[in-house]
Design a protein around this motif. Sequence first.
Motif, mmCIF file in Angstrom:
data_model
loop_
_atom_site.group_PDB
_atom_site.id
_atom_site.type_symbol
_atom_site.label_atom_id
_atom_site.label_comp_id
_atom_site.label_asym_id
_atom_site.label_seq_id
_atom_site.Cartn_x
_atom_site.Cartn_y
_atom_site.Cartn_z
ATOM 1 N N SER A 181 -23.550 -33.341 66.706
ATOM 2 C CA SER A 181 -23.400 -32.320 68.055
ATOM 3 C C SER A 181 -22.432 -31.212 67.630
ATOM 4 O O SER A 181 -22.543 -29.896 67.811
ATOM 5 N N LEU A 182 -21.327 -31.512 66.931
ATOM 6 C CA LEU A 182 -20.568 -30.734 66.256
ATOM 7 C C LEU A 182 -21.004 -29.913 65.243
ATOM 8 O O LEU A 182 -20.713 -28.644 65.048
ATOM 9 N N CYS A 183 -21.651 -30.443 64.290
ATOM 10 C CA CYS A 183 -22.255 -29.991 63.005
ATOM 11 C C CYS A 183 -23.381 -28.759 63.596
ATOM 12 O O CYS A 183 -23.258 -27.831 63.023
ATOM 13 N N ASP A 184 -24.160 -28.957 64.450
ATOM 14 C CA ASP A 184 -25.006 -28.027 64.929
ATOM 15 C C ASP A 184 -24.323 -26.808 65.595
ATOM 16 O O ASP A 184 -24.714 -25.551 65.296
ATOM 17 N N LEU A 185 -23.176 -26.925 65.978
ATOM 18 C CA LEU A 185 -22.308 -25.916 66.771
ATOM 19 C C LEU A 185 -21.541 -25.125 65.872
ATOM 20 O O LEU A 185 -21.359 -24.000 65.845
ATOM 21 N N LEU A 186 -20.781 -25.794 64.643
ATOM 22 C CA LEU A 186 -19.738 -25.453 64.009
ATOM 23 C C LEU A 186 -20.005 -25.089 62.531
ATOM 24 O O LEU A 186 -19.381 -24.475 62.195
ATOM 25 N N SER A 187 -21.027 -25.641 61.993
ATOM 26 C CA SER A 187 -20.994 -25.749 60.422
ATOM 27 C C SER A 187 -21.279 -24.383 59.952
ATOM 28 O O SER A 187 -20.978 -24.036 58.963
ATOM 29 N N ALA A 188 -22.385 -23.553 60.655
ATOM 30 C CA ALA A 188 -22.557 -22.317 59.935
ATOM 31 C C ALA A 188 -21.336 -21.356 59.978
ATOM 32 O O ALA A 188 -20.990 -20.691 59.086
ATOM 33 N N PRO A 189 -20.763 -21.152 61.297
ATOM 34 C CA PRO A 189 -19.494 -20.233 61.167
ATOM 35 C C PRO A 189 -18.391 -20.691 60.209
ATOM 36 O O PRO A 189 -17.572 -20.086 59.583
ATOM 37 N N LEU A 190 -18.373 -22.172 60.335
ATOM 38 C CA LEU A 190 -17.120 -22.777 59.386
ATOM 39 C C LEU A 190 -17.307 -22.556 58.015
ATOM 40 O O LEU A 190 -16.594 -22.139 57.062
ATOM 41 N N TYR A 191 -18.871 -22.471 57.377
ATOM 42 C CA TYR A 191 -19.166 -22.351 56.287
ATOM 43 C C TYR A 191 -18.916 -21.132 55.881
ATOM 44 O O TYR A 191 -18.471 -20.636 54.721
ATOM 45 N N ALA A 192 -19.351 -20.203 56.675
ATOM 46 C CA ALA A 192 -19.246 -18.675 56.279
ATOM 47 C C ALA A 192 -17.820 -18.264 56.386
ATOM 48 O O ALA A 192 -17.491 -17.607 55.285
ATOM 49 N N ARG A 193 -16.945 -18.876 56.977
ATOM 50 C CA ARG A 193 -15.629 -18.379 57.094
ATOM 51 C C ARG A 193 -14.798 -18.944 55.765
ATOM 52 O O ARG A 193 -13.968 -18.256 55.337
ATOM 53 N N VAL A 194 -15.115 -20.171 55.624
ATOM 54 C CA VAL A 194 -14.636 -20.905 54.639
ATOM 55 C C VAL A 194 -15.101 -20.209 53.025
ATOM 56 O O VAL A 194 -14.040 -20.013 52.185
#
Length: 174
Positions: free
Chosen positions: A96-109
Amino acid sequence: MLKALLAVADTGNVTKASAQLHLVQPAVSRQIKLLEEAFGARLFDRSPHGMVLTAAGEILAGHARRILDELSEARYKISASVQQVSGSVTLGMLPSLCDLLSAPLYARVTAAFPALRLNIVSGYAGHLREGLSRAASTAPWSTPTTRSTTALSPAWRRLSGWWARAMRRCRRAA
């Protein structure tokens, strides 16, 4: 200007090149015109079907590619010589968190730490715990390497702070 030359050469079209370069079309046309004036030669044959490099344009395009490659390599070598966070980080997240956060987290990192390899693993708590045990880790974050711990600390704190804020937002939304 060299990037404009190569973009037009690759796309065969000033409009497509300007979109690729995130510039307005007149700016790309102007850069081509300035290059033609600087070299005293027509660089493109223009037709209703697009733009094709002339012989002079082919010569300049070859040099432009080598120049931009050299600049890119210099940029890489300089950034590698500066204290830089690098290594591999694996983050375990609930689906549930992965769907929400993985794309913005990956882009930011990846934007903040280009030499850092981020792996995001989605799974339920038991599976994540099991995977961490197999990897002999004690937390979902594995600490990246750096040439200097002083360079790591502020960067790592920024990333950790971003993650903590994202988690608070998720909890408030739930």
